[in-house]
Design an enzyme around this catalytic site. Structure first.
Site, PDB file in Angstrom:
ATOM      1  N   ASP A  12      -8.172  -4.647  -0.834  1.00  0.00           N
ATOM      2  CA  ASP A  12      -8.604  -5.335  -2.050  1.00  0.00           C
ATOM      3  C   ASP A  12      -8.356  -6.830  -2.008  1.00  0.00           C
ATOM      4  O   ASP A  12      -8.885  -7.564  -2.839  1.00  0.00           O
ATOM      5  CB  ASP A  12      -7.855  -4.755  -3.265  1.00  0.00           C
ATOM      6  CG  ASP A  12      -8.405  -3.403  -3.635  1.00  0.00           C
ATOM      7  OD1 ASP A  12      -9.586  -3.172  -3.366  1.00  0.00           O
ATOM      8  OD2 ASP A  12      -7.656  -2.592  -4.187  1.00  0.00           O
ATOM      9  N   HIS A  19       0.853  -1.185   0.000  1.00  0.00           N
ATOM     10  CA  HIS A  19       0.000   0.000   0.000  1.00  0.00           C
ATOM     11  C   HIS A  19       0.886   1.231   0.000  1.00  0.00           C
ATOM     12  O   HIS A  19       1.970   1.215   0.590  1.00  0.00           O
ATOM     13  CB  HIS A  19      -0.914   0.018   1.239  1.00  0.00           C
ATOM     14  CG  HIS A  19      -2.059   0.946   1.067  1.00  0.00           C
ATOM     15  ND1 HIS A  19      -1.949   2.292   1.303  1.00  0.00           N
ATOM     16  CD2 HIS A  19      -3.314   0.730   0.641  1.00  0.00           C
ATOM     17  CE1 HIS A  19      -3.111   2.862   1.039  1.00  0.00           C
ATOM     18  NE2 HIS A  19      -3.957   1.942   0.630  1.00  0.00           N
TER      19      HIS A  19
HETATM   20  N1  ACO Z   1       4.224  -7.284  -4.829  1.00  0.00           N
HETATM   21  C1  ACO Z   1       5.574  -7.358  -4.851  1.00  0.00           C
HETATM   22  N2  ACO Z   1       6.387  -6.354  -4.541  1.00  0.00           N
HETATM   23  C2  ACO Z   1       5.822  -5.192  -4.188  1.00  0.00           C
HETATM   24  C3  ACO Z   1       4.422  -5.030  -4.135  1.00  0.00           C
HETATM   25  C4  ACO Z   1       3.612  -6.128  -4.467  1.00  0.00           C
HETATM   26  N3  ACO Z   1       2.283  -6.035  -4.439  1.00  0.00           N
HETATM   27  N4  ACO Z   1       4.139  -3.764  -3.745  1.00  0.00           N
HETATM   28  C5  ACO Z   1       5.311  -3.149  -3.561  1.00  0.00           C
HETATM   29  N5  ACO Z   1       6.328  -4.012  -3.824  1.00  0.00           N
HETATM   30  C6  ACO Z   1       7.753  -3.748  -3.671  1.00  0.00           C
HETATM   31  C7  ACO Z   1       8.282  -2.745  -4.683  1.00  0.00           C
HETATM   32  O1  ACO Z   1       8.702  -3.387  -5.875  1.00  0.00           O
HETATM   33  C8  ACO Z   1       9.411  -2.108  -3.919  1.00  0.00           C
HETATM   34  O2  ACO Z   1      10.489  -3.000  -3.917  1.00  0.00           O
HETATM   35  P1  ACO Z   1      12.007  -2.422  -3.941  1.00  0.00           P
HETATM   36  O3  ACO Z   1      12.161  -1.675  -2.653  1.00  0.00           O
HETATM   37  O4  ACO Z   1      12.847  -3.643  -4.039  1.00  0.00           O
HETATM   38  O5  ACO Z   1      12.075  -1.531  -5.143  1.00  0.00           O
HETATM   39  C9  ACO Z   1       8.894  -2.064  -2.479  1.00  0.00           C
HETATM   40  O6  ACO Z   1       7.944  -3.145  -2.398  1.00  0.00           O
HETATM   41  C10 ACO Z   1       8.252  -0.769  -2.098  1.00  0.00           C
HETATM   42  O7  ACO Z   1       7.171  -0.546  -2.982  1.00  0.00           O
HETATM   43  P2  ACO Z   1       6.766   0.854  -3.525  1.00  0.00           P
HETATM   44  O8  ACO Z   1       6.850   0.826  -5.003  1.00  0.00           O
HETATM   45  O9  ACO Z   1       7.459   1.951  -2.810  1.00  0.00           O
HETATM   46  O10 ACO Z   1       5.263   0.901  -3.109  1.00  0.00           O
HETATM   47  P3  ACO Z   1       4.346   2.044  -3.562  1.00  0.00           P
HETATM   48  O11 ACO Z   1       3.984   2.766  -2.327  1.00  0.00           O
HETATM   49  O12 ACO Z   1       4.876   2.842  -4.658  1.00  0.00           O
HETATM   50  O13 ACO Z   1       3.143   1.248  -4.195  1.00  0.00           O
HETATM   51  C11 ACO Z   1       1.178   0.023  -4.433  1.00  0.00           C
HETATM   52  C12 ACO Z   1       1.997   0.946  -3.521  1.00  0.00           C
HETATM   53  C13 ACO Z   1       0.951   0.703  -5.800  1.00  0.00           C
HETATM   54  C14 ACO Z   1      -0.183  -0.187  -3.781  1.00  0.00           C
HETATM   55  C15 ACO Z   1       1.943  -1.299  -4.606  1.00  0.00           C
HETATM   56  O14 ACO Z   1       2.145  -1.908  -3.364  1.00  0.00           O
HETATM   57  C16 ACO Z   1       1.234  -2.261  -5.564  1.00  0.00           C
HETATM   58  O15 ACO Z   1       1.433  -2.157  -6.769  1.00  0.00           O
HETATM   59  N6  ACO Z   1       0.447  -3.217  -5.008  1.00  0.00           N
HETATM   60  C17 ACO Z   1      -0.307  -4.136  -5.847  1.00  0.00           C
HETATM   61  C18 ACO Z   1      -1.550  -3.456  -6.377  1.00  0.00           C
HETATM   62  C19 ACO Z   1      -2.599  -3.278  -5.307  1.00  0.00           C
HETATM   63  O16 ACO Z   1      -2.909  -4.178  -4.546  1.00  0.00           O
HETATM   64  N7  ACO Z   1      -3.190  -2.073  -5.285  1.00  0.00           N
HETATM   65  C20 ACO Z   1      -4.285  -1.750  -4.360  1.00  0.00           C
HETATM   66  C21 ACO Z   1      -3.848  -0.722  -3.386  1.00  0.00           C
HETATM   67  S1  ACO Z   1      -5.122  -0.453  -2.193  1.00  0.00           S
HETATM   68  C22 ACO Z   1      -6.231   0.548  -2.964  1.00  0.00           C
HETATM   69  O17 ACO Z   1      -5.948   1.290  -3.876  1.00  0.00           O
HETATM   70  C23 ACO Z   1      -7.604   0.461  -2.502  1.00  0.00           C
END
Ligand code: ACO
Length: 432
Positions: free
Chosen positions: A366, A309
């Site tokens: 979600d 998130h």
């Molecule tokens: N699966 C695997 N790795 C992940 C995931 C995931 N779901 N989410 C984040 N990461 C990793 C990133 O690749 C990053 O790794 P790194 O440090 O090696 O580069 C690290 O975790 C930090 O992630 P960020 O990119 O900083 O997370 P950000 O805050 O930008 O993204 C987001 C948040 C978009 C929700 C992301 O976690 C994601 O894409 N999740 C999957 C989609 C999802 O479930 N979205 C619903 C969100 S809730 C809502 O909108 C109601």
């Protein structure tokens, strides 16, 4: 708390005021930084930028806390329902019995979609993405109710109660109509005597000569689902609503923009993607190992949907509530859904996996919401549409804050330009 901060550029120091929110959140007020120093703040994606002061929702992502107008989400989920919570989110206080009654009545009186507006549906291919339809049809409310959508804050605020009720109630009716349209079924019109969620289910699932009567567990589950989505601080769609609203755009137009933002798979579109992922795991007879391994590759397209998130670095409190509710609803309805078991296994596996633990990636709202919606008979391509209905009170409350802030300015961030420096135009016949 320090009372001032400063930025030091070479030897010169520039003091900046410090702000503190009611829950102790701290900020440095950088509004005058550019005029005084020539520098802007760089914060791609606004991850560390407070774009507004807001009284609607408090979210502490590190500690997994979510409160609407001060009330913990856990208490609201247990004791309130969607309509009462919508009132709270929009008007700032829990309604008195009289206020609750009046609000309910306004929603009932403004549930129907006008005949002229219904014709818009026919312009869409039946297989159109439901969120694309929802965006356009909600945007069209500004033309069908132009007296409430003047693009003048003062006038639009005078009609706010009616516009807000329409935005919630009609968006729900439009959602049900999109479902019916895509199924090639006749529309079912709202019934005045049904509560909000029962009415929603009626409009989706009744047939002309066979009325759908929602089981109390089903109506309760839908109430919970919508309530848990009612607001979530400055997320992508809400800040979009505020941005659009800050140009003095009316409520309906601003909400339509929020729906566009919500449709993306990294935001509201994730709930459908979660279910597809769980279904694939099920169909392949895998236990999720392949998806977990792919997610750890770091590629954005392989992320484990429903995990992580933008602000929670802890359990999303809504995921806890909804995960438990998914189990309860399935049990009460006598449904055995193998996808719930797969989801639980996946959650357990990630809790032991260093990749997810070290990055503080936990299930988000979600992850389990799709399982509940599936149990209610809602198809996957409608999940985000339901999310939009649930989020409408938050968008409305945030639009209201923008519209009623006499000192507010249009949202207009700056950028660091990294393109070509000045160059001269070359006529086409001289280009290689
Ligand atoms: N699966 C695997 N790795 C992940 C995931 C995931 N779901 N989410 C984040 N990461 C990793 C990133 O690749 C990053 O790794 P790194 O440090 O090696 O580069 C690290 O975790 C930090 O992630 P960020 O990119 O900083 O997370 P950000 O805050 O930008 O993204 C987001 C948040 C978009 C929700 C992301 O976690 C994601 O894409 N999740 C999957 C989609 C999802 O479930 N979205 C619903 C969100 S809730 C809502 O909108 C109601």
């Amino acid at each position: 708390m320090p009372h001032t901060a400063s930025v030091k550029l070479d030897d010169k120091e520039f003091p900046l005021p410090v702000m503190q929110g009611s829950e102790g959140e701290l900020a440095i007020d950088t509004r005058k930084l550019r005029t005084e120093t020539g520098y802007i703040c760089y914060d791609q994606g606004y991850g560390n930028t407070g774009s507004c002061e807001s009284k609607v929702t408090f979210l502490d992502g590190d500690n997994g806390i979510l409160r609407y107008r001060g009330y913990p989400i856990e208490q609201l989920a247990e004791k309130s329902d969607f309509v009462e919570t919508a009132y709270l989110v929009i008007y700032g206080e829990l309604p008195t019995p009289a206020q609750r009654k009046a609000f309910g009545l306004l929603l009932r009186q403004n549930a129907a979609v006008e005949t002229q507006m219904q014709r818009i549906f026919e312009g869409f291919p039946v297989e159109a993405p439901p969120m694309a339809m929802l965006t356009s049809i909600v945007a069209s409310m500004a033309s069908h109710h132009s007296e409430l959508a003047t693009n003048n804050f003062e006038k639009d605020l005078q009609n706010f109660d009616l516009a807000a009720a329409m935005a919630i109630s009609k968006t729900r009716t439009i959602a049900a109509m999109i479902y019916r349209y895509q199924k090639g079924k006749p529309y079912i019109y709202p019934k005045q005597d049904l509560p909000f969620c029962e009415n929603f289910l009626h409009m989706m699932f009744s047939e002309p000569y066979k009325e759908y009567i929602a089981e109390p567990e089903v109506a309760r589950a839908l109430n919970l689902l919508l309530l848990l989505h009612a607001d979530h601080e400055q997320n992508c769609s809400t800040s979009t609503v505020r941005t659009v609203g800050s140009s003095a755009a009316n409520l309906f137009t601003s909400i339509a923009a929020g729906i566009c933002a919500l449709s993306g798979p990294l935001h509201g579109g994730a709930n459908g993607a979660v279910l597809q992922m769980l279904q694939t795991i099920h169909d392949e007879g895998d236990d999720g190992t392949r998806f977990i391994a792919a997610a750890k590759s770091g590629s954005k397209s392989n992320r484990l949907m429903g995990f992580g998130h933008a602000v929670y670095r802890n359990f999303d409190p809504r995921a806890r509530i909804i995960g438990k509710a998914a189990e309860d609803v399935l049990k009460k309805l006598g449904i055995k859904d193998p996808l719930l078991d797969i989801a639980r296994n996946l959650e357990q596996a990630t809790l032991k996996d260093d990749y997810f633990v070290s990055r503080k990636l936990y299930p988000n709202v979600d992850f389990y919401s799709g399982i509940i919606m599936r149990a209610l008979g809602i198809p996957t391509n409608m999940f985000t549409v339901l999310f939009a209905v649930g989020r409408s009170p938050g968008w409305i409350a945030n639009w209201h804050e923008v519209a009623s802030n006499a000192k507010g300015r249009i949202y207009r961030p700056r950028q660091i330009y990294v393109g070509h420096t000045k160059r001269d135009y070359v006529p086409i016949d001289q280009r290689a």
